[in-house]
Design a protein around this motif. Structure first.
Motif, PDB file in Angstrom:
ATOM      1  N   GLN A 580       0.737  -1.190   0.030  1.00 43.79           N
ATOM      2  CA  GLN A 580      -0.157  -0.066  -0.112  1.00 43.79           C
ATOM      3  C   GLN A 580       0.935   1.379   0.195  1.00 43.79           C
ATOM      4  O   GLN A 580       0.529   2.335  -0.533  1.00 43.79           O
ATOM      5  CB  GLN A 580      -0.937  -0.137   1.094  1.00 43.79           C
ATOM      6  CG  GLN A 580      -1.888   1.284   1.377  1.00 43.79           C
ATOM      7  CD  GLN A 580      -2.747   1.489   0.125  1.00 43.79           C
ATOM      8  OE1 GLN A 580      -2.905   0.770  -0.741  1.00 43.79           O
ATOM      9  NE2 GLN A 580      -3.549   2.627   0.256  1.00 43.79           N
ATOM     10  N   GLN A 584      -0.726   3.038  -3.010  1.00 42.15           N
ATOM     11  CA  GLN A 584      -1.721   3.951  -2.527  1.00 42.15           C
ATOM     12  C   GLN A 584      -3.179   3.801  -3.171  1.00 42.15           C
ATOM     13  O   GLN A 584      -3.881   4.788  -3.651  1.00 42.15           O
ATOM     14  CB  GLN A 584      -1.245   5.495  -3.130  1.00 42.15           C
ATOM     15  CG  GLN A 584       0.149   5.911  -2.529  1.00 42.15           C
ATOM     16  CD  GLN A 584      -0.140   6.146  -1.081  1.00 42.15           C
ATOM     17  OE1 GLN A 584      -0.781   7.017  -0.742  1.00 42.15           O
ATOM     18  NE2 GLN A 584       0.888   5.371  -0.173  1.00 42.15           N
ATOM     19  N   LYS A 586      -7.191   3.524  -3.087  1.00 41.40           N
ATOM     20  CA  LYS A 586      -8.156   4.273  -2.185  1.00 41.40           C
ATOM     21  C   LYS A 586      -9.079   3.247  -1.782  1.00 41.40           C
ATOM     22  O   LYS A 586      -9.498   1.976  -2.702  1.00 41.40           O
ATOM     23  CB  LYS A 586      -8.858   5.404  -3.168  1.00 41.40           C
ATOM     24  CG  LYS A 586      -8.021   6.288  -3.580  1.00 41.40           C
ATOM     25  CD  LYS A 586      -7.378   7.133  -2.610  1.00 41.40           C
ATOM     26  CE  LYS A 586      -6.486   8.141  -3.112  1.00 41.40           C
ATOM     27  NZ  LYS A 586      -5.873   8.875  -2.185  1.00 41.40           N
ATOM     28  N   GLN A 587      -9.854   3.285  -0.734  1.00 42.54           N
ATOM     29  CA  GLN A 587     -10.837   2.176  -0.345  1.00 42.54           C
ATOM     30  C   GLN A 587     -11.953   2.492  -0.946  1.00 42.54           C
ATOM     31  O   GLN A 587     -12.534   3.556  -1.253  1.00 42.54           O
ATOM     32  CB  GLN A 587     -11.201   2.708   1.227  1.00 42.54           C
ATOM     33  CG  GLN A 587     -12.159   1.641   1.730  1.00 42.54           C
ATOM     34  CD  GLN A 587     -12.415   1.802   3.403  1.00 42.54           C
ATOM     35  OE1 GLN A 587     -11.710   2.507   3.973  1.00 42.54           O
ATOM     36  NE2 GLN A 587     -13.561   1.291   3.772  1.00 42.54           N
ATOM     37  N   ALA A 607      -7.722  -1.017   2.381  1.00 43.21           N
ATOM     38  CA  ALA A 607      -7.759  -0.462   1.337  1.00 43.21           C
ATOM     39  C   ALA A 607      -7.519  -1.497   0.173  1.00 43.21           C
ATOM     40  O   ALA A 607      -8.227  -1.495  -1.124  1.00 43.21           O
ATOM     41  CB  ALA A 607      -6.733   0.638   0.935  1.00 43.21           C
ATOM     42  N   GLN A 611     -10.309  -3.267  -2.854  1.00 45.26           N
ATOM     43  CA  GLN A 611      -9.972  -3.096  -4.323  1.00 45.26           C
ATOM     44  C   GLN A 611      -9.897  -4.619  -4.982  1.00 45.26           C
ATOM     45  O   GLN A 611      -9.679  -4.619  -6.200  1.00 45.26           O
ATOM     46  CB  GLN A 611      -8.647  -2.279  -4.667  1.00 45.26           C
ATOM     47  CG  GLN A 611      -8.833  -0.869  -4.267  1.00 45.26           C
ATOM     48  CD  GLN A 611      -9.411  -0.231  -5.239  1.00 45.26           C
ATOM     49  OE1 GLN A 611      -9.762  -0.590  -6.292  1.00 45.26           O
ATOM     50  NE2 GLN A 611      -9.383   1.245  -5.100  1.00 45.26           N
ATOM     51  N   HIS A 656     -13.445   2.442  -8.632  1.00 40.29           N
ATOM     52  CA  HIS A 656     -13.429   3.944  -8.009  1.00 40.29           C
ATOM     53  C   HIS A 656     -14.917   4.140  -7.445  1.00 40.29           C
ATOM     54  O   HIS A 656     -15.925   4.123  -7.662  1.00 40.29           O
ATOM     55  CB  HIS A 656     -13.322   4.966  -9.226  1.00 40.29           C
ATOM     56  CG  HIS A 656     -12.169   4.939 -10.052  1.00 40.29           C
ATOM     57  ND1 HIS A 656     -10.814   5.219  -9.733  1.00 40.29           N
ATOM     58  CD2 HIS A 656     -11.721   4.454 -11.184  1.00 40.29           C
ATOM     59  CE1 HIS A 656      -9.930   5.223 -10.613  1.00 40.29           C
ATOM     60  NE2 HIS A 656     -10.374   4.445 -11.614  1.00 40.29           N
TER      61      HIS A 656
END
Length: 656
Positions: A580, A584, A586-587, A607, A611, A656
């Motif tokens: 992570q 990076q 996003k949750q 997170a 995904q 997203h």
């Protein structure tokens, strides 16, 4: 005028782990022919508001602008501030780092020596290196021709590309530095296009060795002085530093000047002014001659501006001279050669139209892609499309024929950039992590077009097999290099066909991210140390082709992990945090962790799991609860699944 598209900032790709895009507002122009109206006053009247708008949009403080036609300088002026804080204006004598535009000067110098019979374009380059040898795993010698046209076949073309403020006042010789940072030729030279910094560094060393004088002195004596370029140098001088435009980031904040290691950077260390660059542009319009001095021959001048490498006959790529043909869609059907340059805080662009005997040049003091917008505006105004592009006729593609294109491809410069091709309903389907999914229709057996009109050309290798592709999408970094097909390696003896982990392990093995533990055994149930996982993570992440990023990324992977120890067995929660830190993610959904997880790891795990970055043996319940088994040792097969899912890109559409 063509619809504007988002521009990818290449310098952002080189200097960070994030991909930044800039949105361009349409510029209103009334296209006119250059004939009869191409004069300094008219050009300034057109360009002034364009620069004002674009500099505001891209947060550029200062820029120069040069236009030369028929050997005459029509415009040579500055816009804005060389130093905003001191209110110092840009003018024709303001110094900028022209960065990779330097490559064209290096090519010119090398071709001077070719003309003198001291080097041969098609001879093994090792003959000109004074005993230094370039490792070559192919059966084809590396030549100067391949080096000057970005087709060397180097595995790491940026391996010796070091830039930092501390190099400004150092003197670092080329030979020792290059020997310690030498890439290997792994693809047949001349076969595939890869934007290549080392090729021009090596060409500069060959110039130094063959001529018997330091590279910067050769350039001064045989290129700059004969051209009357008295404010141009291949290395810093106190006088040029004093006149240099302040460097700014895209945020408008000033930052230090960056230098090169080695000190002489044939790939990008030249400093110059608008006044001097006007003389360089004149050289090409006067067939290699300036003020009665023949700097290079007419034939060489023409060769430097003539494309010799193509993705497809309609897609020119490079010349033997360091010039390129990216953004073919902006050329409006004209013969255009380009060269851009990026250094932290400075950006440059040369545009040559040989058949129109016209050239544009600009440098400015941040590293955004403003130059492409201005180039597009200039082309649409002065050299509009002579006729509307013809709508291509598409050919049918059947499933059997499609097999020669399908599979996974890896960019030959940006190893984070992977693409996968499959077949569906008469078309190829391309999945890539930077620009998403595209439907490709076949124009001819090697040329395809996506839904937006971007061309994708497949290319054959020396065995006449489809091995590469080149994609012109401006919203993806694909255009900086060809991508090469990834070939499956022999399976591990101890990973069964039925294993839920096999595809992940095979993917990473084929990409050289993971390897056998012993013999041809992977040991899927074995454990890893934190150091072993870090090394695999750096490879999976894909930025290891840029050496100045590696140590920083290694430090980043350890962020937030108490008592990191390379020799300790890695747990699943430590692996999740390390991934992570680079990913990076996003949750994307509500996840509730069950079982025992340390607080410092919880957010990273949530997170990744949200995904879909989770190994096959970890089940997410319908209510979003999951037992990640956080404190259990990470098994090698689990590492394979997590790394492939996190950094395979095409395998996992990000939510997203």
């Amino acid at each position: 005028m063509k619809k504007k598209t988002r521009r990818l900032s290449v310098i952002a790709l080189l200097l960070s782990t994030a991909v930044f895009t800039a949105c361009s507002a349409p510029i209103s122009t009334n296209a006119i022919s250059s004939k009869g109206s191409f004069n300094g006053k008219e050009i300034e009247a057109f360009a002034d508001p364009i620069f004002a708008q674009e500099m505001k949009e891209y947060n550029v403080n200062g820029s120069n602008f040069v236009v030369v036609k028929d050997g005459k300088v029509l415009v040579n002026k500055g816009y804005g501030y060389a130093d905003k804080e001191k209110k110092t204006l840009v003018d024709k004598n303001t110094v900028f780092q022209i960065a990779s535009v330097s490559k064209t000067f290096t090519a010119l110098a090398a071709l001077q020596l070719v003309e003198q019979g001291k080097m041969d374009l098609d001879h093994d380059i090792n003959a000109y290196l004074g005993g230094m040898k370039v490792p070559n795993e192919t059966e084809t010698p590396l030549t100067l021709r391949s080096m000057l046209s970005y087709t060397t076949g180097f595995d790491y073309p940026d391996k010796a590309n070091f830039v930092a403020p501390e190099y400004v006042n150092q003197d670092i010789p080329m030979k020792k530095f290059m020997t310690e940072h030498m890439p290997t030729v792994v693809r047949t030279p001349g076969e595939a296009y890869t934007y290549d910094n080392f090729a021009f560094l090596l060409a500069g060393y060959a110039i130094e060795n063959v001529s018997g004088i330091p590279f910067y002195k050769y350039m001064e004596n045989h290129v700059f002085k004969p051209l009357g370029m008295n404010s141009t140098s291949a290395r810093f001088t106190p006088e040029l530093l004093d006149r240099m435009a302040t460097h700014y980031g895209p945020d408008g904040k000033p930052h230090p000047t960056f230098g090169h290691a080695p000190t002489d950077g044939p790939q990008g260390s030249i400093l110059s002014t608008g006044e001097d660059m006007a003389k360089y542009l004149t050289l090409f319009q006067q067939q290699g001659s300036v003020n009665g001095k023949q700097i290079i021959s007419k034939e060489t001048t023409k060769m430097m501006q003539t494309y010799s490498v193509f993705a497809n006959e309609s897609l020119p790529m490079t010349t033997v001279g360091g010039f390129e043909g990216y953004r073919n869609d902006l050329m409006n059907g004209y013969h255009v050669v380009l060269k851009g340059g990026n250094m932290p805080g400075h950006q440059s662009l040369i545009v040559l139209l040989p058949e129109e005997n016209t050239a544009f040049y600009m440098s400015y003091n941040n590293d955004t892609m403003m130059s492409l917008d201005i180039y597009e505006a200039l082309m649409d105004h002065y050299f509009p499309e002579k006729k509307a592009p013809e709508t291509p006729k598409y050919l049918p593609l059947n499933a059997s024929e499609a097999t020669k294109y399908t599979g996974t491809y890896l960019n030959t410069r940006f190893y984070f950039l992977k693409s996968n091709f499959t077949y569906a309903d008469g078309n190829l389907i391309m999945e890539t992590g930077t620009s998403g999914t595209h439907t490709l229709r076949m124009i001819n057996p090697l040329l395809f077009e996506d839904e937006l009109g971007n061309k994708l050309a497949f290319k054959k290798d020396h065995k006449d097999q489809i091995e590469y592709f080149y994609y012109t999408n401006p919203n993806s970094p694909d255009f900086v290099s060809d991508a090469r097909k990834v070939h499956t390696k022999p399976a591990f003896a101890d990973v069964s066909e039925e294993s839920a982990y096999k595809s992940y392990i095979d993917n990473l093995y084929s990409l050289d991210v993971i390897s056998a533990k012993s013999g041809n055994h992977f040991e899927p149930q074995g454990t890893m140390t934190q150091g072993e996982f870090m090394d695999a993570l750096i490879l999976a992440h894909g930025w290891y082709g840029f050496p100045h990023l590696i140590e920083g990324n290694k430090e980043l992977t350890k962020k937030g992990i108490p008592g990191f120890d390379r020799n300790a067995v890695i747990t699943r929660q430590v692996a999740a945090v390390m991934i992570q830190n680079l990913k990076q993610a996003k949750q994307a959904s509500e996840i509730t962790l069950k079982g025992d997880t340390d607080a410092w790891a919880a957010n990273s795990i949530i997170a990744l799991v949200s995904q879909g970055i989770v190994d096959p043996d970890t089940k997410v319940n319908d209510d979003g609860t999951v037992d990640f088994r956080s404190k259990k040792p990470l098994l090698r097969q689990e590492a394979g699944a997590l790394l492939d899912l996190a950094f395979g890109y095409y395998t996992l559409p990000i939510k997203h």
